[in-house]
Design a protein around this motif. Sequence first.
Motif, PDB file in Angstrom:
ATOM      1  N   GLU A  67      -7.459  -1.502  -2.896  1.00  0.00           N
ATOM      2  CA  GLU A  67      -6.846  -0.817  -4.026  1.00  0.00           C
ATOM      3  C   GLU A  67      -6.582   0.656  -3.719  1.00  0.00           C
ATOM      4  O   GLU A  67      -5.761   1.280  -4.372  1.00  0.00           O
ATOM      5  N   VAL A  68      -7.256   1.192  -2.724  1.00  0.00           N
ATOM      6  CA  VAL A  68      -7.028   2.575  -2.311  1.00  0.00           C
ATOM      7  C   VAL A  68      -5.940   2.639  -1.238  1.00  0.00           C
ATOM      8  O   VAL A  68      -5.285   3.654  -1.059  1.00  0.00           O
ATOM      9  N   TYR A 127     -16.543  -9.404  -0.371  1.00  0.00           N
ATOM     10  CA  TYR A 127     -15.165  -9.560  -0.830  1.00  0.00           C
ATOM     11  C   TYR A 127     -14.825  -8.561  -1.929  1.00  0.00           C
ATOM     12  O   TYR A 127     -13.686  -8.120  -2.037  1.00  0.00           O
ATOM     13  N   LEU A 128     -15.801  -8.186  -2.713  1.00  0.00           N
ATOM     14  CA  LEU A 128     -15.573  -7.169  -3.735  1.00  0.00           C
ATOM     15  C   LEU A 128     -15.316  -5.812  -3.077  1.00  0.00           C
ATOM     16  O   LEU A 128     -14.417  -5.078  -3.496  1.00  0.00           O
ATOM     17  N   VAL A 129     -16.063  -5.486  -2.033  1.00  0.00           N
ATOM     18  CA  VAL A 129     -15.828  -4.237  -1.300  1.00  0.00           C
ATOM     19  C   VAL A 129     -14.421  -4.259  -0.698  1.00  0.00           C
ATOM     20  O   VAL A 129     -13.678  -3.273  -0.800  1.00  0.00           O
ATOM     21  N   ALA A 130     -14.036  -5.376  -0.092  1.00  0.00           N
ATOM     22  CA  ALA A 130     -12.706  -5.487   0.509  1.00  0.00           C
ATOM     23  C   ALA A 130     -11.617  -5.300  -0.549  1.00  0.00           C
ATOM     24  O   ALA A 130     -10.614  -4.615  -0.315  1.00  0.00           O
ATOM     25  N   LYS A 131     -11.828  -5.876  -1.712  1.00  0.00           N
ATOM     26  CA  LYS A 131     -10.853  -5.736  -2.803  1.00  0.00           C
ATOM     27  C   LYS A 131     -10.740  -4.279  -3.244  1.00  0.00           C
ATOM     28  O   LYS A 131      -9.645  -3.761  -3.463  1.00  0.00           O
ATOM     29  N   LEU A 182     -12.471   2.965  -9.364  1.00  0.00           N
ATOM     30  CA  LEU A 182     -12.778   1.598  -8.919  1.00  0.00           C
ATOM     31  C   LEU A 182     -14.229   1.237  -9.193  1.00  0.00           C
ATOM     32  O   LEU A 182     -14.529   0.133  -9.654  1.00  0.00           O
ATOM     33  N   LEU A 183     -15.128   2.151  -8.878  1.00  0.00           N
ATOM     34  CA  LEU A 183     -16.548   1.867  -9.069  1.00  0.00           C
ATOM     35  C   LEU A 183     -16.861   1.628 -10.543  1.00  0.00           C
ATOM     36  O   LEU A 183     -17.664   0.757 -10.875  1.00  0.00           O
ATOM     37  N   GLN A 203      -9.221  -8.230   7.197  1.00  0.00           N
ATOM     38  CA  GLN A 203      -8.471  -9.438   6.866  1.00  0.00           C
ATOM     39  C   GLN A 203      -7.714  -9.264   5.547  1.00  0.00           C
ATOM     40  O   GLN A 203      -6.547  -9.621   5.439  1.00  0.00           O
ATOM     41  N   ARG A 204      -8.364  -8.704   4.544  1.00  0.00           N
ATOM     42  CA  ARG A 204      -7.690  -8.507   3.249  1.00  0.00           C
ATOM     43  C   ARG A 204      -6.535  -7.517   3.385  1.00  0.00           C
ATOM     44  O   ARG A 204      -5.473  -7.720   2.797  1.00  0.00           O
ATOM     45  N   LEU A 205      -6.729  -6.455   4.149  1.00  0.00           N
ATOM     46  CA  LEU A 205      -5.642  -5.499   4.365  1.00  0.00           C
ATOM     47  C   LEU A 205      -4.454  -6.183   5.035  1.00  0.00           C
ATOM     48  O   LEU A 205      -3.302  -5.948   4.664  1.00  0.00           O
ATOM     49  N   ALA A 206      -4.720  -7.033   6.017  1.00  0.00           N
ATOM     50  CA  ALA A 206      -3.651  -7.727   6.731  1.00  0.00           C
ATOM     51  C   ALA A 206      -2.946  -8.742   5.842  1.00  0.00           C
ATOM     52  O   ALA A 206      -1.717  -8.826   5.837  1.00  0.00           O
TER      53      ALA A 206
END
Length: 126
Positions: free
Chosen positions: A59-60, A51-55, A110-111, A11-14
């Motif tokens: 970013e990649v 949501y943090l993982v999706a964010k 990112l990590l 969903q975040r990518l879209a």
Amino acid sequence: MTKTLKQTVDQRLAVFKMKMDAALQEYVTDEIVQHMLNLTNHSKLPKELYYLVAKMVCEVAEPEVDESGEGIVNPLAGVKSLKVGDITVDLSGSSSTAKAKDVDEAIQSLLQDYNRQILSVRKLRW
């Protein structure tokens, strides 16, 4: 509304019009999740971190190419080499080794950037 991690990432990518190869998306997601599990001492990823993982995955990812040409950010994106006089510049830089190294460096960065948010759900070991 309960979503799976994959649904949240997709969903975040879209929404942000980002693209990522399915295999790369799975690899990046798995690596981020594993790091979070190691850091937080959880056996299963808490839903608070979806949501943090999706964010972090986004970013990649790369922005989708606008076929109409209106949203082109880099006009030299499709150029492989450029020659002006005696000077030749190769702009391709698309070797698989370089791309893998770039992805690994991006994930590590990112990590480190999100460690504080990840540690907020950490379980203590006794």
